[in-house]
Design a protein around this motif. Structure first.
Motif, short mmCIF file in Angstrom:
data_model
loop_
_atom_site.label_atom_id
_atom_site.label_comp_id
_atom_site.label_asym_id
_atom_site.label_seq_id
_atom_site.Cartn_x
_atom_site.Cartn_y
_atom_site.Cartn_z
N UNK A 28 0.84 -1.33 -0.19
CA UNK A 28 -0.09 -0.06 0.11
C UNK A 28 0.77 1.24 0.06
N UNK A 29 0.20 2.35 -0.46
CA UNK A 29 1.13 3.60 -0.27
C UNK A 29 1.46 3.91 1.10
N UNK A 30 2.37 4.84 1.27
CA UNK A 30 3.26 4.99 2.80
C UNK A 30 2.01 5.86 3.30
N UNK A 31 2.46 5.99 4.79
CA UNK A 31 1.28 6.72 5.49
C UNK A 31 1.40 8.12 4.83
N UNK A 32 2.69 8.82 4.74
CA UNK A 32 2.53 10.21 4.24
C UNK A 32 1.70 10.14 2.70
N UNK A 61 5.39 -4.82 7.30
CA UNK A 61 6.83 -5.21 7.34
C UNK A 61 7.86 -4.08 7.24
N UNK A 62 8.49 -3.99 8.50
CA UNK A 62 9.61 -2.76 8.45
C UNK A 62 10.58 -2.44 7.51
N UNK A 63 10.53 -1.56 7.09
CA UNK A 63 11.21 -1.09 5.73
C UNK A 63 10.68 -1.31 4.45
N UNK A 64 9.47 -1.82 4.55
CA UNK A 64 8.97 -2.41 3.19
C UNK A 64 7.50 -1.76 3.19
N UNK A 65 6.79 -1.70 4.36
CA UNK A 65 5.32 -1.04 4.42
C UNK A 65 4.34 -1.96 4.60
N UNK A 66 3.10 -1.63 4.17
CA UNK A 66 1.91 -2.55 4.34
C UNK A 66 1.59 -3.61 3.15
#
Length: 239
Positions: A28-32, A61-66
């Protein structure tokens, strides 16, 4: 900003995942990026993403995202003690029909005496219900309640939520359950009430449910078609 905006975002993202627009394994797109896309705060986005994670739609996943998880199989929590109605609401199942096939008071046979710690003088409510989800019959629930704890029960209650009745009308304090998961051969009853699509085995979740005073009052077999369900739990390693 509306207080429930995170729920609107959650619903939109789950719809995109369920429809296949966002495929398993995609990030998914990042939080920002989501904050800009939905014109909202980062906290609102985090609430929506946390809900997606809790309900098995994404893995953070840390460093990768959702990362999107395959949701073609519906996820049923095993560690929790929840009713089917609560599960279907949490998973936002759109079309769910419960059918009661067998209802009434019985004398426990040797098997039920063992499962419920019952005696020959006890009476037991027997309730057999199938669950149709999106037009397919894929769960058969066989519930047994000791009458000394559940003095009254009706077919109409069984067509809705038995636990709502037990807790809100009978004021029973349902506390915990012991569970066992096995794979068994399909029975004639399974074949009669479920759309098995040629499967010869079925997943059975056996529940022994206790009241707050530790009295065993319910035994349940929830029989699931093999290909439609994956069972999930959450465990955190203690250090």
């Amino acid at each position: 900003m509306r207080q429930n905006k995170y729920l609107t975002i959650y619903k939109e993202l789950t719809d995109r995942i369920k429809s296949g627009e966002v495929k398993p394994g995609e990030v998914l797109p990042s939080e920002n990026e989501l904050t800009i896309q939905y014109d909202t705060s980062r906290e609102t986005i985090r609430k929506a993403l946390n809900l997606l994670s809790q309900n098995g739609f994404i893995q953070k996943i840390k460093g990768k995202g959702s990362v999107v998880i395959d949701v073609q199989k519906m996820s049923f929590p095993i560690s929790g003690l929840v009713s089917f109605k609560e599960v279907s609401k949490n998973l936002q199942m759109e079309s769910v029909i419960t059918r009661v096939h067998d209802f009434g008071l019985i004398k426990p046979d040797d098997f039920l005496k063992q499962q419920l710690d019952a005696t020959s003088s006890d009476e037991v409510w027997k309730v057999t219900r199938s669950r149709e989800i999106n037009g397919v019959n894929i769960i058969l629930d066989k519930d047994y309640f000791l009458k000394k704890y559940v003095p009254t029960l009706t077919k109409e209650i069984c067509e809705g939520s038995i636990y709502e009745y037990l807790e809100n009308q009978l004021n029973l304090n349902i506390s915990f359950a012991k569970k066992e998961i096995v794979v068994e051969d399909c029975t004639d009853e399974d074949r009669k009430h479920l759309d098995l699509e040629g499967f010869s085995h079925i997943v059975v979740v056996k529940n022994y449910v206790y009241l707050e005073n530790t009295s065993l009052f319910q035994y349940t077999e929830s029989r699931h078609r093999l290909d439609k369900f994956r069972f999930i739990d959450f465990a955190r390693r203690s250090v």
